[in-house]
Design a protein around this motif. Structure first.
Motif, short mmCIF file in Angstrom:
data_model
loop_
_atom_site.label_atom_id
_atom_site.label_comp_id
_atom_site.label_asym_id
_atom_site.label_seq_id
_atom_site.Cartn_x
_atom_site.Cartn_y
_atom_site.Cartn_z
N LEU A 1 0.84 -1.18 0.00
CA LEU A 1 0.00 0.00 0.00
C LEU A 1 0.88 1.23 0.00
CD1 LEU A 1 -2.52 -0.94 2.84
CD2 LEU A 1 -2.85 -1.25 0.39
N LEU B 1 0.41 5.02 1.19
CA LEU B 1 -0.50 5.80 2.02
C LEU B 1 -0.08 7.26 2.07
CD1 LEU B 1 -0.50 3.45 5.15
CD2 LEU B 1 -2.19 3.47 3.32
N VAL C 1 -5.39 5.63 1.46
CA VAL C 1 -4.69 4.70 0.57
C VAL C 1 -4.68 5.33 -0.82
CG1 VAL C 1 -4.67 2.40 -0.46
CG2 VAL C 1 -5.40 2.70 1.92
N ASP D 1 -2.63 0.53 -4.23
CA ASP D 1 -2.67 -0.81 -3.66
C ASP D 1 -2.32 -1.78 -4.77
OD1 ASP D 1 -3.38 -3.30 -2.60
OD2 ASP D 1 -5.51 -2.87 -2.55
#
Length: 86
Positions: free
Chosen positions: A43, A45, A55, A58
């Motif tokens: 991920l 972030l 997020v 991904d």
């Protein structure tokens, strides 16, 4: 930019996930301990100074996570912290 320390509070973080859950040394995601039922995931972030997290990316590729984090860091003008290799 990855691995450097900055005074900025807002930042982009790369974290990794596995069947045992997200692995990171700091942050709310580690505290959640949510088990993941998929193969390894990564991920990207955005972590804000007020504790909020979003997020931004991904996927299953660590290399793509690094590239994605670097691209977003330019847009957001924040540093990147790689929590996968800490």
């Amino acid at each position: 930019m990855i691995g450097q320390t900055f005074a900025a509070v807002d930042r982009i973080e790369i974290v990794g996930g596995s069947a045992s859950g997200l692995r990171t040394r700091r942050g709310a995601l580690a505290a959640l301990g949510v088990p993941m039922t998929c193969p390894d995931r990564f991920l990207v972030l955005l972590v804000e100074d007020d504790g909020g997290q979003a997020v931004l990316w991904d996927g299953a590729s660590y290399a793509e996570a690094i590239l994605g984090a670097e691209r977003r860091a330019v847009v957001w003008r924040v540093p990147v912290l790689d929590r996968v290799v800490e």
